[in-house]
Design an enzyme around this catalytic site. Structure first.
Site, PDB file in Angstrom:
ATOM      1  N   ASN A  20      -7.793   3.854   9.237  1.00  0.00           N
ATOM      2  CA  ASN A  20      -7.177   2.735  10.176  1.00  0.00           C
ATOM      3  C   ASN A  20      -7.348   2.648  11.434  1.00  0.00           C
ATOM      4  O   ASN A  20      -7.339   1.625  12.070  1.00  0.00           O
ATOM      5  CB  ASN A  20      -5.626   2.669   9.647  1.00  0.00           C
ATOM      6  CG  ASN A  20      -5.069   3.883   9.689  1.00  0.00           C
ATOM      7  OD1 ASN A  20      -5.045   4.799   9.311  1.00  0.00           O
ATOM      8  ND2 ASN A  20      -4.056   3.800  10.727  1.00  0.00           N
ATOM      9  N   CYS A  32       2.912   7.391  25.667  1.00  0.00           N
ATOM     10  CA  CYS A  32       3.406   7.918  26.929  1.00  0.00           C
ATOM     11  C   CYS A  32       4.820   8.216  26.656  1.00  0.00           C
ATOM     12  O   CYS A  32       5.464   7.319  26.383  1.00  0.00           O
ATOM     13  CB  CYS A  32       3.236   7.066  28.257  1.00  0.00           C
ATOM     14  SG  CYS A  32       3.427   8.141  29.656  1.00  0.00           S
ATOM     15  N   GLY A  39       0.854  -1.224  -0.078  1.00  0.00           N
ATOM     16  CA  GLY A  39       0.017   0.046   0.019  1.00  0.00           C
ATOM     17  C   GLY A  39       0.943   1.308   0.070  1.00  0.00           C
ATOM     18  O   GLY A  39       0.656   2.350  -0.412  1.00  0.00           O
ATOM     19  N   THR A  54      10.935  -6.828 -12.216  1.00  0.00           N
ATOM     20  CA  THR A  54      10.412  -8.076 -12.562  1.00  0.00           C
ATOM     21  C   THR A  54       9.420  -8.485 -11.506  1.00  0.00           C
ATOM     22  O   THR A  54       9.506  -8.485 -10.373  1.00  0.00           O
ATOM     23  CB  THR A  54      11.593  -9.382 -12.528  1.00  0.00           C
ATOM     24  OG1 THR A  54      12.580  -8.867 -13.229  1.00  0.00           O
ATOM     25  CG2 THR A  54      10.892 -10.427 -12.894  1.00  0.00           C
ATOM     26  N   GLN A  90      -7.831  -0.297   3.875  1.00  0.00           N
ATOM     27  CA  GLN A  90      -8.704  -0.798   4.865  1.00  0.00           C
ATOM     28  C   GLN A  90      -9.841  -1.194   4.829  1.00  0.00           C
ATOM     29  O   GLN A  90     -10.432  -2.073   5.224  1.00  0.00           O
ATOM     30  CB  GLN A  90      -8.498   0.433   6.170  1.00  0.00           C
ATOM     31  CG  GLN A  90      -7.379   0.438   7.004  1.00  0.00           C
ATOM     32  CD  GLN A  90      -6.892  -0.930   7.702  1.00  0.00           C
ATOM     33  OE1 GLN A  90      -7.669  -1.803   8.069  1.00  0.00           O
ATOM     34  NE2 GLN A  90      -5.615  -0.676   8.268  1.00  0.00           N
TER      35      GLN A  90
END
Length: 378
Positions: free
Chosen positions: A153, A324, A73, A239, A181
């Site tokens: 997503n 975090c 993608g 290829t 998605q």
């Protein structure tokens, strides 16, 4: 050591479907020839490659020669965006996208800004949807591309692609969607959506990693990212791998049947109802209630950090919507763009279901979460 092993991270990657693996297996030992060569060893590889191309095209409702195989993608998105920018520089340099796109769209756009592109990053509402009229207002005489993801997503929100497609056609502007998605979860027929370019990622579709495709509407010119011997009708040199193409093609053939998504949606909705019944207003849905992928449930556990929730779900594979750093919670750019308050977003967890998800697994997670909240309240 945990006795639980539950996978609810299908938006991150799917397992290879057994039928896909079976279709690929012969190409590990046989049909090893270069599809572009003109002898006996290449014939079966070439035939398999073109059959796979036709299978992808059938799923999207387009012609086989409109399918370009890629490594995934990310490459397909880069080809659509950069390929358009370089091919249409004589017409303009303006691109319209949204603030909630995948990095495989945002990063190419930022790269092109360094080369003189003007990029408009449209905001979204609290559900993660962009306003089609905002797209219309952003268009300038120099706009050459609109790129909007079909479904997000993280939160699963489905964008108003059909409406944006109408606007793009009215203005004669090329329209690309990242459908990594959504393919295999909701209908993705290119004419119904009104798109010129559409991205597929194999590993979101029960195919292997390392393969994807870009739909390119006939008459749409693209400057290749990879220059070479002119493979894929000169649009992507290198290829071709019959092995990987067969995997993607078989996965797309399976994806024509969306019936399994009815069961997945029912499981997802049962999961959400169980969370509401058990935890009430201590759980908040992130994303659109209706316009959402059937497999995606992004929820915030109020008063508990998402990382803490995942840590308590020992053996459950899912993902969090915040991180975090040095004692400070940082929301994902998607949740931040949606305006989710930090006190809510810090507890975000994405559960993404798949074909193999069972009722028993959902029940197990609900029970585990009950223990987490009991500990956090004490």
């Amino acid at each position: 050591m945990s006795m639980v092993s539950i996978y609810l991270d299908y938006n991150a990657s799917t397992p290879i479907d057994p039928a896909v693996a079976a279709a690929m297996r012969p190409f590990l030992d046989e049909a090893f020839g270069n599809p572009a060569s003109g002898h006996w060893a290449s014939t079966p590889a070439k035939a398999a490659l073109e059959q796979a191309r036709a299978q992808v095209a059938t799923l999207l409702g387009c012609a086989p020669d409109e399918i370009v195989f890629a490594s995934g993608g990310s490459e397909a998105n880069n080809l659509a965006i950069k390929g358009t920018f370089f091919a249409l520089q004589n017409k303009g340099e303006h691109i319209i996208t949204t603030a909630v796109e995948h990095p495989a769209v945002l990063a190419p756009c930022r790269f092109l800004e360094r080369l003189g592109a003007g990029v408009t990053y449209l905001p979204v509402d609290a559900t993660g949807r962009v306003d089609p009229e905002a797209v219309r207002r952003a268009i300038t005489p120099r706009t050459v591309l609109i790129s909007v993801m079909h479904a997000n997503n993280e939160v699963g929100t489905i964008q108003p692609i059909e409406e944006i497609g109408v606007i793009a056609r009215e203005h004669g502007i090329r329209f690309h969607i990242d459908a990594a998605q959504s393919v295999g979860k909701v209908p993705t027929r290119v004419d119904a959506l009104g798109v010129d370019l559409l991205t597929i990622a194999g590993h979101k579709l029960y195919a292997p990693k390392g393969v994807g495709a870009l739909y390119v509407r006939r008459g749409t010119t693209l400057e290749p990212l990879i220059h070479g011997a002119g493979h894929e009708q000169g649009r992507r040199a290198g290829t071709e791998s019959a092995l990987l193409a067969v995997g993607l093609g078989t996965a797309c053939a399976l994806a024509q049947d969306l019936a399994p998504m009815t069961h997945v949606r029912a499981l997802r909705d049962r999961f959400w109802k169980a969370l509401q019944d058990r935890f009430g207003d201590r759980v908040v849905l992130n994303g659109h209630v209706e316009y959402r992928l059937p497999n995606t449930l992004n929820v915030s556990f109020v008063g508990v950090a998402g990382a803490e929730v995942l840590a308590s779900l020992d053996g459950v594979a899912a993902s969090t919507g915040s991180a975090c750093h040095a004692g400070r919670v940082e929301l994902s750019p998607v949740l931040a763009a949606m305006g989710i308050p930090e006190k809510i977003g810090m507890g975000a967890v994405r559960f993404s279901l798949g074909r193999q998800t069972t009722d028993a697994e959902i029940d197990t997670i609900i029970a585990l979460l009950g223990g987490t909240f009991a500990r956090s309240a004490s």
